[in-house]
Design an enzyme around this catalytic site. Structure first.
Site, PDB file in Angstrom:
ATOM      1  N   ARG A   1       0.804  -1.227   0.000  1.00  0.00           N
ATOM      2  CA  ARG A   1       0.000   0.000   0.000  1.00  0.00           C
ATOM      3  C   ARG A   1       0.838   1.279   0.000  1.00  0.00           C
ATOM      4  O   ARG A   1       0.311   2.373  -0.150  1.00  0.00           O
ATOM      5  CB  ARG A   1      -0.964  -0.021   1.211  1.00  0.00           C
ATOM      6  CG  ARG A   1      -2.122  -0.986   1.006  1.00  0.00           C
ATOM      7  CD  ARG A   1      -2.869  -1.266   2.291  1.00  0.00           C
ATOM      8  NE  ARG A   1      -2.193  -2.272   3.111  1.00  0.00           N
ATOM      9  CZ  ARG A   1      -2.637  -2.699   4.296  1.00  0.00           C
ATOM     10  NH1 ARG A   1      -3.742  -2.195   4.800  1.00  0.00           N
ATOM     11  NH2 ARG A   1      -1.970  -3.604   4.979  1.00  0.00           N
TER      12      ARG A   1
ATOM     13  N   GLU B   1      -9.136 -11.621  12.080  1.00  0.00           N
ATOM     14  CA  GLU B   1      -8.635 -10.643  11.118  1.00  0.00           C
ATOM     15  C   GLU B   1      -9.805  -9.958  10.413  1.00  0.00           C
ATOM     16  O   GLU B   1     -10.848 -10.589  10.182  1.00  0.00           O
ATOM     17  CB  GLU B   1      -7.709 -11.313  10.104  1.00  0.00           C
ATOM     18  CG  GLU B   1      -6.368 -11.698  10.675  1.00  0.00           C
ATOM     19  CD  GLU B   1      -5.705 -10.561  11.430  1.00  0.00           C
ATOM     20  OE1 GLU B   1      -5.448  -9.510  10.842  1.00  0.00           O
ATOM     21  OE2 GLU B   1      -5.457 -10.702  12.645  1.00  0.00           O
TER      22      GLU B   1
ATOM     23  N   ARG C   1      27.676  27.037   4.433  1.00  0.00           N
ATOM     24  CA  ARG C   1      27.883  25.623   4.071  1.00  0.00           C
ATOM     25  C   ARG C   1      29.012  25.004   4.886  1.00  0.00           C
ATOM     26  O   ARG C   1      29.641  25.665   5.699  1.00  0.00           O
ATOM     27  CB  ARG C   1      28.172  25.528   2.576  1.00  0.00           C
ATOM     28  CG  ARG C   1      26.972  25.873   1.717  1.00  0.00           C
ATOM     29  CD  ARG C   1      27.404  26.313   0.346  1.00  0.00           C
ATOM     30  NE  ARG C   1      28.271  25.323  -0.274  1.00  0.00           N
ATOM     31  CZ  ARG C   1      29.133  25.589  -1.253  1.00  0.00           C
ATOM     32  NH1 ARG C   1      29.239  26.813  -1.726  1.00  0.00           N
ATOM     33  NH2 ARG C   1      29.881  24.635  -1.761  1.00  0.00           N
TER      34      ARG C   1
ATOM     35  N   GLY D   1       2.683 -14.834   6.164  1.00  0.00           N
ATOM     36  CA  GLY D   1       1.979 -14.456   7.377  1.00  0.00           C
ATOM     37  C   GLY D   1       2.869 -14.289   8.603  1.00  0.00           C
ATOM     38  O   GLY D   1       4.002 -14.756   8.649  1.00  0.00           O
ATOM     39  N   THR D   2       2.273 -13.609   9.600  1.00  0.00           N
ATOM     40  CA  THR D   2       3.031 -13.265  10.809  1.00  0.00           C
ATOM     41  C   THR D   2       3.421 -14.510  11.620  1.00  0.00           C
ATOM     42  O   THR D   2       4.462 -14.515  12.285  1.00  0.00           O
ATOM     43  CB  THR D   2       2.218 -12.296  11.688  1.00  0.00           C
ATOM     44  OG1 THR D   2       0.874 -12.794  11.781  1.00  0.00           O
ATOM     45  CG2 THR D   2       2.159 -10.909  11.094  1.00  0.00           C
TER      46      THR D   2
HETATM   47  C1  UD1 Z   1      -1.542  -7.420  11.776  1.00  0.00           C
HETATM   48  C2  UD1 Z   1      -2.358  -8.372  12.669  1.00  0.00           C
HETATM   49  C3  UD1 Z   1      -3.658  -7.680  13.052  1.00  0.00           C
HETATM   50  C4  UD1 Z   1      -3.336  -6.390  13.784  1.00  0.00           C
HETATM   51  C5  UD1 Z   1      -2.397  -5.499  12.946  1.00  0.00           C
HETATM   52  C6  UD1 Z   1      -1.893  -4.365  13.786  1.00  0.00           C
HETATM   53  C7  UD1 Z   1      -1.898 -10.703  12.050  1.00  0.00           C
HETATM   54  C8  UD1 Z   1      -2.403 -11.893  11.336  1.00  0.00           C
HETATM   55  N1  UD1 Z   1      -2.654  -9.587  11.967  1.00  0.00           N
HETATM   56  O1  UD1 Z   1      -2.307  -7.134  10.605  1.00  0.00           O
HETATM   57  O2  UD1 Z   1      -4.438  -8.529  13.896  1.00  0.00           O
HETATM   58  O3  UD1 Z   1      -4.524  -5.701  14.095  1.00  0.00           O
HETATM   59  O4  UD1 Z   1      -1.255  -6.228  12.502  1.00  0.00           O
HETATM   60  O5  UD1 Z   1      -1.120  -3.450  13.032  1.00  0.00           O
HETATM   61  O6  UD1 Z   1      -0.876 -10.780  12.688  1.00  0.00           O
HETATM   62  N2  UD1 Z   1       5.038  -9.488   8.370  1.00  0.00           N
HETATM   63  C9  UD1 Z   1       6.085 -10.365   8.206  1.00  0.00           C
HETATM   64  N3  UD1 Z   1       5.900 -11.471   7.439  1.00  0.00           N
HETATM   65  C10 UD1 Z   1       4.719 -11.767   6.843  1.00  0.00           C
HETATM   66  C11 UD1 Z   1       3.639 -10.878   7.016  1.00  0.00           C
HETATM   67  C12 UD1 Z   1       3.831  -9.737   7.800  1.00  0.00           C
HETATM   68  O7  UD1 Z   1       7.175 -10.141   8.736  1.00  0.00           O
HETATM   69  O8  UD1 Z   1       4.634 -12.796   6.166  1.00  0.00           O
HETATM   70  C13 UD1 Z   1       5.266  -8.277   9.190  1.00  0.00           C
HETATM   71  C14 UD1 Z   1       5.082  -6.969   8.432  1.00  0.00           C
HETATM   72  O9  UD1 Z   1       6.311  -6.505   7.943  1.00  0.00           O
HETATM   73  C15 UD1 Z   1       4.527  -6.040   9.489  1.00  0.00           C
HETATM   74  C16 UD1 Z   1       3.824  -6.964  10.465  1.00  0.00           C
HETATM   75  O10 UD1 Z   1       4.297  -8.272  10.200  1.00  0.00           O
HETATM   76  O11 UD1 Z   1       5.550  -5.347  10.189  1.00  0.00           O
HETATM   77  C17 UD1 Z   1       2.306  -6.930  10.308  1.00  0.00           C
HETATM   78  O12 UD1 Z   1       2.000  -7.247   8.969  1.00  0.00           O
HETATM   79  P1  UD1 Z   1       0.858  -6.501   8.189  1.00  0.00           P
HETATM   80  O13 UD1 Z   1       0.762  -7.090   6.843  1.00  0.00           O
HETATM   81  O14 UD1 Z   1       1.015  -5.026   8.314  1.00  0.00           O
HETATM   82  O15 UD1 Z   1      -0.383  -7.039   9.046  1.00  0.00           O
HETATM   83  P2  UD1 Z   1      -1.752  -6.324   9.277  1.00  0.00           P
HETATM   84  O16 UD1 Z   1      -2.669  -6.694   8.167  1.00  0.00           O
HETATM   85  O17 UD1 Z   1      -1.539  -4.904   9.574  1.00  0.00           O
HETATM   86 MG    MG Z   2       0.120  -3.521   9.439  1.00  0.00          MG
END
Ligand code: UD1
Ligand code: MG
Length: 469
Positions: free
Chosen positions: A15, A158, A336, A80-81
């Site tokens: 985004r 989510e 400068r 995913g996280t």
């Molecule tokens: C995530 C949470 C959501 C929470 C929100 C808060 C999960 C499933 N969801 O959603 O519940 O409300 O954050 O801001 O955890 N990342 C990785 N590897 C991945 C995916 C993401 O390292 O495969 C990292 C991203 O760089 C980021 C963080 O995890 O720093 C969160 O990822 P993002 O995609 O922003 O998750 P949200 O949809 O915001």
């Molecule tokens: Mg986020």
């Protein structure tokens, strides 16, 4: 209790819509510092035994930003996280302690809050403490599902997986958790990807912990702004505003005045002494160190400048320079790299200085360029004086002594020395060294032609008429 931290920084940041396909989201800066480093700065003071940053998308850039302060682990597939945390298993799985998991895109989190969460986690003996916030506009965030009777947290859903009723919930997952480290890695393999995004959600561990009778608790942050996550550039700008406001408020409470904090942009490493007044539209970046009782601005830009006390600096652009006490700078001065100003100097409008060393009491009040030059005490640099310091290949020095009077429009062709107590006549182009106590005139002598005006005009008129025929 040992403390560990895992910072999630592998995500794509789609985004942000960068044209650079390798631009990781957490490397976007606010006031020159990357988002991920705000998070690392906030968590470090709690005393961590291990800090691990999970990188993936644009990971090389992220690695360079953090490698001197954290271990870096790669997540190969961004699924995913939950999968991101899994990559840390090989490093942490056998350790006893509490593990903080935090997203690298939440730069507003504070040390105070992180400390408080660790305390709550320790006291409650939870296996998992999740951090939540109540937001007016919760869309996009994971929602906290609580048991209506006991109020215990049952799950995090989510946004994309929520029913319309669940979307009405305003309590959201902040993306910050503290786990009992053993429990985290005992159960992390049980996370699957049966959900709308086909991702391994870290948040699924809540249900898994519940089923296995592990204790899950929630901590609601007082100020929801702390958990604000950056997903696009509108949010990036908003977070910047919050950070600037925090810096400005802190300085004002320490005794610095700001006429309009909203148009005052001060970066993190700036120090400013008491009773200094900052006027509107002023930017102070880099490692600036500013003393007491100065008036700075309006419309001034300072970057890496050391400034003493009691100066006024108006509408000027100054970088990598040093200024003493009681000087009057500007309006419209440009200074400068390598410039040093002593005390009681006056540097005025449209004066450019580069690598110039102005000793006490020097005046350069109007329209000059002074480069690679030393100017001795109490010397007056007349309006329009220029040091010609460059021959197209080399930069050369100009040495000007004390109590020198450089007449208006003097051009000093470097390398050149002008000794103490000497005088150059206005409009002189100086190509030879000037001796002490001398007056040099280096310009064509004025001639006067009697009736020259009439003679000249008549000739010119005749020429024009001849051309018409
Ligand atoms: C995530 C949470 C959501 C929470 C929100 C808060 C999960 C499933 N969801 O959603 O519940 O409300 O954050 O801001 O955890 N990342 C990785 N590897 C991945 C995916 C993401 O390292 O495969 C990292 C991203 O760089 C980021 C963080 O995890 O720093 C969160 O990822 P993002 O995609 O922003 O998750 P949200 O949809 O915001
Ligand atoms: Mg986020």
């Amino acid at each position: 209790m040992k403390k560990f931290a895992i910072v999630l920084a592998a995500g794509k940041g789609t985004r942000m819509k960068s044209r650079d396909p390798e631009h990781s989201k957490v490397s976007y800066p606010i006031l020159g510092k990357a988002l991920v480093n705000y998070v690392l700065d906030a968590i470090a003071p709690v005393g961590l035994d291990e800090t691990i940053v999970v990188v993936g998308f644009g990971g090389e850039a992220t690695r360079k930003l953090v490698e001197d302060r954290a271990k870096v682990v790669w997540q190969k597939e961004l699924v995913g996280t939950g999968n991101a945390v899994l990559q840390v298993k090989k490093i942490l799985e056998n350790r006893e302690g509490a593990t903080l998991v935090v997203c690298g895109d939440t730069p507003l989190i504070t040390t105070e809050t992180i400390t408080r969460i660790f305390n709550v986690h320790g006291k409650t003996k939870n296996h998992l403490t999740i951090v939540t916030a109540v937001l007016e506009k919760p869309s996009g965030y994971g929602r906290i599902i609580r048991d209506p009777k006991s109020n215990y947290v049952l799950a995090i859903k989510e946004d994309k997986d929520c029913t319309p009723e669940e979307k009405e919930i305003h309590e959201v997952n902040a993306g910050i958790y503290i786990f009992d480290n053993k429990a985290l890695f005992d159960y992390i393999d049980e996370i699957n990807s049966n959900n709308a995004q086909r991702e391994y959600y870290l948040t699924d561990l809540i249900g898994i912990f519940k089923r296995n009778e592990k204790k899950v608790g929630a901590y609601v942050v007082e100020d929801a702004v702390e958990v604000f996550g950056i997903n696009d550039r509108v949010q990036l700008a908003y977070a910047g505003k919050v950070i600037r406001k925090r810096i400005n408020n802190k300085l004002m409470l320490l005794g610095v005045s700001m006429e309009d904090p909203d148009s005052t942009y001060i970066s993190l490493d700036v120090e400013i002494g008491r009773d200094t007044i900052i006027l509107p539209n002023t930017t102070i970046f880099g490692k600036c160190k500013i003393g007491e009782n100065n008036v700075i601005g309006p419309n001034t830009y300072l970057d890496n400048v050391e400034i003493g006390h009691e100066n006024t600096i108006q509408s000027s652009w100054i970088s990598d320079s040093k200024i003493g006490d009681n000087n009057e700078i500007g309006p419209y001065t440009k200074m400068r790299a390598g410039t040093v100003i002593g005390n009681h100097c006056r540097v005025g409008n449209f004066v450019e200085l580069k690598n110039a060393d102005l000793h006490d009491g020097v005046k350069a009040a109007h329209l000059s360029y002074i480069g690679d030059t030393r100017v001795g005490e109490k010397t007056n640099v007349g309006c329009g004086t220029i040091t010609a310091n460059y021959d197209g290949f080399n930069k050369m020095r100009t040495e000007i002594g004390e109590n020198v009077f450089l007449g208006s429009g003097t051009i000093l062709v470097a390398p050149i020395t002008v000794e103490n107590n000497s005088f150059t006549a206005a409009g002189s182009t100086i190509t030879k060294d000037v001796k002490t106590d001398s007056l040099v005139i280096a310009r064509a002598r004025q001639v006067e032609i009697e009736h020259g005006y009439t003679t000249f005009m008549n000739k010119a008129k005749a020429k024009k008429e001849a051309s018409k025929k």
